[in-house]
Design a protein around this motif. Structure first.
Motif, PDB file in Angstrom:
ATOM      1  N   ASP A   1       8.832   3.060  -8.588  1.00 53.95           N
ATOM      2  CA  ASP A   1       8.900   3.105  -7.126  1.00 53.95           C
ATOM      3  C   ASP A   1       7.549   3.462  -6.527  1.00 53.95           C
ATOM      4  O   ASP A   1       7.220   3.034  -5.414  1.00 53.95           O
ATOM      5  CB  ASP A   1       9.936   4.140  -6.688  1.00 53.95           C
ATOM      6  N   LEU A   2       6.781   4.271  -7.243  1.00 53.33           N
ATOM      7  CA  LEU A   2       5.460   4.704  -6.801  1.00 53.33           C
ATOM      8  C   LEU A   2       4.506   4.598  -7.980  1.00 53.33           C
ATOM      9  O   LEU A   2       4.921   4.725  -9.141  1.00 53.33           O
ATOM     10  CB  LEU A   2       5.501   6.151  -6.303  1.00 53.33           C
ATOM     11  N   ILE A   3       3.218   4.374  -7.672  1.00 58.48           N
ATOM     12  CA  ILE A   3       2.216   4.234  -8.723  1.00 58.48           C
ATOM     13  C   ILE A   3       1.018   5.110  -8.388  1.00 58.48           C
ATOM     14  O   ILE A   3       0.396   4.950  -7.326  1.00 58.48           O
ATOM     15  CB  ILE A   3       1.752   2.774  -8.872  1.00 58.48           C
ATOM     16  N   ILE A   4       0.716   6.049  -9.283  1.00 56.85           N
ATOM     17  CA  ILE A   4      -0.524   6.815  -9.174  1.00 56.85           C
ATOM     18  C   ILE A   4      -1.602   5.974  -9.834  1.00 56.85           C
ATOM     19  O   ILE A   4      -1.493   5.623 -11.016  1.00 56.85           O
ATOM     20  CB  ILE A   4      -0.408   8.170  -9.891  1.00 56.85           C
ATOM     21  N   SER A   5      -2.656   5.626  -9.083  1.00 61.69           N
ATOM     22  CA  SER A   5      -3.646   4.710  -9.642  1.00 61.69           C
ATOM     23  C   SER A   5      -5.021   4.941  -9.037  1.00 61.69           C
ATOM     24  O   SER A   5      -5.170   5.090  -7.823  1.00 61.69           O
ATOM     25  CB  SER A   5      -3.237   3.253  -9.399  1.00 61.69           C
ATOM     26  N   TYR A   6      -6.045   4.905  -9.909  1.00 63.08           N
ATOM     27  CA  TYR A   6      -7.435   4.955  -9.461  1.00 63.08           C
ATOM     28  C   TYR A   6      -7.851   3.637  -8.823  1.00 63.08           C
ATOM     29  O   TYR A   6      -8.901   3.573  -8.174  1.00 63.08           O
ATOM     30  CB  TYR A   6      -8.349   5.285 -10.649  1.00 63.08           C
ATOM     31  N   HIS A   7      -7.043   2.614  -9.007  1.00 71.27           N
ATOM     32  CA  HIS A   7      -7.291   1.324  -8.362  1.00 71.27           C
ATOM     33  C   HIS A   7      -6.774   1.289  -6.926  1.00 71.27           C
ATOM     34  O   HIS A   7      -6.928   0.259  -6.249  1.00 71.27           O
ATOM     35  CB  HIS A   7      -6.591   0.195  -9.129  1.00 71.27           C
ATOM     36  N   ALA A   8      -6.136   2.340  -6.440  1.00 70.39           N
ATOM     37  CA  ALA A   8      -5.377   2.272  -5.190  1.00 70.39           C
ATOM     38  C   ALA A   8      -6.224   1.835  -4.005  1.00 70.39           C
ATOM     39  O   ALA A   8      -5.786   1.008  -3.196  1.00 70.39           O
ATOM     40  CB  ALA A   8      -4.708   3.618  -4.905  1.00 70.39           C
ATOM     41  N   LYS A   9      -7.436   2.375  -3.880  1.00 72.75           N
ATOM     42  CA  LYS A   9      -8.255   1.991  -2.725  1.00 72.75           C
ATOM     43  C   LYS A   9      -8.636   0.507  -2.784  1.00 72.75           C
ATOM     44  O   LYS A   9      -8.549  -0.202  -1.775  1.00 72.75           O
ATOM     45  CB  LYS A   9      -9.505   2.864  -2.636  1.00 72.75           C
TER      46      LYS A   9
ATOM     47  N   MET B   1       4.002  -2.969 -13.176  1.00 74.58           N
ATOM     48  CA  MET B   1       4.570  -1.625 -13.178  1.00 74.58           C
ATOM     49  C   MET B   1       5.733  -1.522 -12.195  1.00 74.58           C
ATOM     50  O   MET B   1       6.759  -0.901 -12.489  1.00 74.58           O
ATOM     51  CB  MET B   1       3.479  -0.605 -12.854  1.00 74.58           C
ATOM     52  N   LYS B   2       5.576  -2.154 -11.040  1.00 79.65           N
ATOM     53  CA  LYS B   2       6.687  -2.159 -10.084  1.00 79.65           C
ATOM     54  C   LYS B   2       7.869  -2.951 -10.623  1.00 79.65           C
ATOM     55  O   LYS B   2       9.027  -2.549 -10.493  1.00 79.65           O
ATOM     56  CB  LYS B   2       6.230  -2.743  -8.743  1.00 79.65           C
ATOM     57  N   ARG B   3       7.579  -4.107 -11.218  1.00 77.54           N
ATOM     58  CA  ARG B   3       8.655  -4.936 -11.762  1.00 77.54           C
ATOM     59  C   ARG B   3       9.416  -4.198 -12.860  1.00 77.54           C
ATOM     60  O   ARG B   3      10.638  -4.342 -12.997  1.00 77.54           O
ATOM     61  CB  ARG B   3       8.059  -6.239 -12.311  1.00 77.54           C
TER      62      ARG B   3
ATOM     63  N   VAL C   1       0.825  -1.208   0.000  1.00 77.33           N
ATOM     64  CA  VAL C   1       0.000   0.000   0.000  1.00 77.33           C
ATOM     65  C   VAL C   1       0.862   1.263   0.000  1.00 77.33           C
ATOM     66  O   VAL C   1       0.423   2.327  -0.475  1.00 77.33           O
ATOM     67  CB  VAL C   1      -0.973  -0.022   1.197  1.00 77.33           C
ATOM     68  N   ASN C   2       2.076   1.160   0.486  1.00 73.19           N
ATOM     69  CA  ASN C   2       2.974   2.319   0.511  1.00 73.19           C
ATOM     70  C   ASN C   2       3.411   2.758  -0.880  1.00 73.19           C
ATOM     71  O   ASN C   2       3.991   3.846  -1.040  1.00 73.19           O
ATOM     72  CB  ASN C   2       4.217   2.005   1.355  1.00 73.19           C
ATOM     73  N   ASP C   3       3.132   1.936  -1.891  1.00 73.97           N
ATOM     74  CA  ASP C   3       3.504   2.280  -3.260  1.00 73.97           C
ATOM     75  C   ASP C   3       2.490   3.205  -3.928  1.00 73.97           C
ATOM     76  O   ASP C   3       2.759   3.708  -5.021  1.00 73.97           O
ATOM     77  CB  ASP C   3       3.597   1.010  -4.118  1.00 73.97           C
ATOM     78  N   PHE C   4       1.328   3.445  -3.289  1.00 70.36           N
ATOM     79  CA  PHE C   4       0.201   4.055  -3.991  1.00 70.36           C
ATOM     80  C   PHE C   4       0.044   5.550  -3.747  1.00 70.36           C
ATOM     81  O   PHE C   4       0.247   6.055  -2.635  1.00 70.36           O
ATOM     82  CB  PHE C   4      -1.107   3.374  -3.593  1.00 70.36           C
ATOM     83  N   ILE C   5      -0.359   6.225  -4.811  1.00 69.92           N
ATOM     84  CA  ILE C   5      -0.837   7.608  -4.761  1.00 69.92           C
ATOM     85  C   ILE C   5      -2.232   7.595  -5.380  1.00 69.92           C
ATOM     86  O   ILE C   5      -2.408   7.077  -6.490  1.00 69.92           O
ATOM     87  CB  ILE C   5       0.085   8.554  -5.551  1.00 69.92           C
ATOM     88  N   TYR C   6      -3.216   8.142  -4.665  1.00 72.80           N
ATOM     89  CA  TYR C   6      -4.602   8.066  -5.128  1.00 72.80           C
ATOM     90  C   TYR C   6      -5.077   9.420  -5.648  1.00 72.80           C
ATOM     91  O   TYR C   6      -5.010  10.415  -4.923  1.00 72.80           O
ATOM     92  CB  TYR C   6      -5.511   7.595  -3.992  1.00 72.80           C
ATOM     93  N   PRO C   7      -5.549   9.499  -6.886  1.00 72.53           N
ATOM     94  CA  PRO C   7      -6.037  10.785  -7.422  1.00 72.53           C
ATOM     95  C   PRO C   7      -7.434  11.127  -6.893  1.00 72.53           C
ATOM     96  O   PRO C   7      -8.289  10.246  -6.757  1.00 72.53           O
ATOM     97  CB  PRO C   7      -6.090  10.540  -8.942  1.00 72.53           C
TER      98      PRO C   7
ATOM     99  N   ASP D   1      18.736   7.794 -11.019  1.00 67.66           N
ATOM    100  CA  ASP D   1      18.588   7.273  -9.668  1.00 67.66           C
ATOM    101  C   ASP D   1      17.561   8.032  -8.826  1.00 67.66           C
ATOM    102  O   ASP D   1      17.488   7.839  -7.614  1.00 67.66           O
ATOM    103  CB  ASP D   1      19.932   7.238  -8.937  1.00 67.66           C
ATOM    104  N   LEU D   2      16.759   8.888  -9.456  1.00 65.80           N
ATOM    105  CA  LEU D   2      15.679   9.543  -8.720  1.00 65.80           C
ATOM    106  C   LEU D   2      14.499   8.593  -8.556  1.00 65.80           C
ATOM    107  O   LEU D   2      14.328   7.674  -9.359  1.00 65.80           O
ATOM    108  CB  LEU D   2      15.220  10.797  -9.470  1.00 65.80           C
ATOM    109  N   PRO D   3      13.662   8.799  -7.535  1.00 69.99           N
ATOM    110  CA  PRO D   3      12.445   7.997  -7.417  1.00 69.99           C
ATOM    111  C   PRO D   3      11.609   8.122  -8.682  1.00 69.99           C
ATOM    112  O   PRO D   3      11.438   9.215  -9.230  1.00 69.99           O
ATOM    113  CB  PRO D   3      11.729   8.606  -6.207  1.00 69.99           C
ATOM    114  N   LEU D   4      11.081   6.985  -9.136  1.00 67.72           N
ATOM    115  CA  LEU D   4      10.367   6.932 -10.404  1.00 67.72           C
ATOM    116  C   LEU D   4       8.893   6.601 -10.166  1.00 67.72           C
ATOM    117  O   LEU D   4       8.570   5.646  -9.457  1.00 67.72           O
ATOM    118  CB  LEU D   4      11.005   5.881 -11.312  1.00 67.72           C
ATOM    119  N   VAL D   5       8.027   7.404 -10.777  1.00 63.99           N
ATOM    120  CA  VAL D   5       6.585   7.278 -10.594  1.00 63.99           C
ATOM    121  C   VAL D   5       5.949   6.831 -11.911  1.00 63.99           C
ATOM    122  O   VAL D   5       6.283   7.353 -12.974  1.00 63.99           O
ATOM    123  CB  VAL D   5       5.961   8.626 -10.166  1.00 63.99           C
ATOM    124  N   ALA D   6       5.036   5.865 -11.821  1.00 61.24           N
ATOM    125  CA  ALA D   6       4.243   5.453 -12.977  1.00 61.24           C
ATOM    126  C   ALA D   6       2.813   5.926 -12.764  1.00 61.24           C
ATOM    127  O   ALA D   6       2.264   5.754 -11.672  1.00 61.24           O
ATOM    128  CB  ALA D   6       4.268   3.940 -13.138  1.00 61.24           C
ATOM    129  N   TYR D   7       2.219   6.508 -13.787  1.00 63.37           N
ATOM    130  CA  TYR D   7       0.829   6.956 -13.699  1.00 63.37           C
ATOM    131  C   TYR D   7      -0.044   5.957 -14.451  1.00 63.37           C
ATOM    132  O   TYR D   7      -0.059   5.907 -15.677  1.00 63.37           O
ATOM    133  CB  TYR D   7       0.680   8.359 -14.292  1.00 63.37           C
TER     134      TYR D   7
END
Length: 330
Positions: free
Chosen positions: A314-322, A308-310, A28-34, A271-277
């Motif tokens: 590092d982080l995933i913005i996703s409407y599926h997060a909840k 996406m993590k594989r 759950v720590n991987d998620f960002i919720y829009p 080497d910066l944190p990488l976000v997938a939307y």
């Protein structure tokens, strides 16, 4: 040595054994919720093309924030629908507009929740483009002026930081936007506010439902002069390198599902944190197929997110997060 001495199935014999040797873990720590916020009262309106995603008025927003924090989701990304629009998107940097109001309230309700402000003008301009538009005299076509747009993006970012946004996420794809916003934030005293740059944002058909949700469809033309051509991969490296040199704190690839190779490329190079939307169209397709009984939604969503993590996110913005947070809790 080879078969029968080597048997790869030995490590797949039980759920416990598979768990022990699992290479990639989704949490759950991987998620960002829009979240989409709107003016008005008593509004919780489902977005037609995005089942389970809503427009919230501020009086009903707290319950949503409480649910998100109870699930352990550490961060949200805010999108706002303004009261008025004009040619230069002035509502974007109005300190009393909807994103700024929502940010102040959320930081009161849940101070530990990381609030990311999407920093763009497209929701706020009457033409739906991400910057200042000029008509070309020689051919009558409209063009987004890069350099004139930068000061407006800076004003927007500073306004969002003043309201309490923890991270500024510029999504406009103007050249030099990270430099401009970094300098503007620093001059305003927000040297510790990070920038999550939409570094590699493609001109994608996967954004369709978002444009309905954010009321941000271009009123003419398209965004292909400033968003990336989906056919290009090496260009993504140039875009990301520019943002690194200009001071970005996170890099992002948008969309995610059709661009897993780009995610991996950036992961290997920077080497910066990488976000997938994991964008609206990706979400809508899964929801539509699940509603028709064609797929197992839970299994498809979790497999997609772990992919996406594989790939390197590092982080995933996703409407599926909840939903994913519920499923991961078991």
């Amino acid at each position: 040595m080879s078969f029968p001495t080597i048997r790869h199935r030995r490590l797949r014999g039980s759920a416990a054994l598979r768990s022990m040797v699992r290479e990639t873990v989704l949490t759950v720590n991987d998620f960002i919720y829009p979240i989409y916020v709107v003016h008005g009262t008593n509004i919780k309106e489902e977005i037609r093309s995005m089942p389970g995603v809503y427009h919230f008025s501020l009086d009903l927003l707290e319950a949503e924030i409480r649910e998100i924090t109870a699930l352990g989701i550490p961060s949200i990304m805010l999108f706002g629908i303004p009261a008025t629009k004009d040619a230069v998107g002035s509502s974007a940097y109005d300190p009393n507009e909807i994103v700024q109001q929502a940010t102040r309230l959320i930081k009161q309700w849940a101070p530990e929740l990381v609030v990311i402000a999407d920093t763009c003008l497209c929701q706020y301009t009457d033409h739906g483009h991400c910057g200042v538009v000029h008509v070309q005299e020689h051919n009558g076509t409209a063009d987004v002026n890069n350099d004139e747009s930068l000061p407006l993006l800076v004003k927007t970012a500073v306004s969002q930081a003043e309201a309490g946004a923890d991270i500024i996420a510029p999504s406009n794809m103007m050249d030099g936007f990270v430099t401009a916003i970094r300098e503007g934030l620093d001059e305003a005293g927000y040297t510790n506010v990070p920038i999550m740059s939409y570094s590699v944002k493609y001109a994608s058909a996967y954004y369709g439902p978002f444009r309905e949700a954010a009321h941000s469809a271009p009123q003419f033309g398209d965004r292909k002069t400033y968003q990336m051509d989906p056919a290009n991969a090496r260009e993504a490296l140039r875009e990301a390198e520019s943002d690194v040199l200009e001071g970005a704190d996170f890099l992002m690839v948008k969309p995610a599902l059709a661009y897993l190779d780009i995610i991996r490329t950036l992961k290997d190079q920077f080497d910066l944190p990488l976000v997938a939307y994991n964008v609206s169209g990706e979400y809508a397709m899964v929801k539509a197929a699940a509603a028709n009984g064609w797929i197992d939604e839970q299994k498809i969503v979790l497999e997609t997110l772990i992919g996406m993590k594989r790939a390197g996110a590092d982080l995933i913005i996703s409407y599926h997060a909840k939903d994913a947070a519920h499923w991961l809790k078991g």
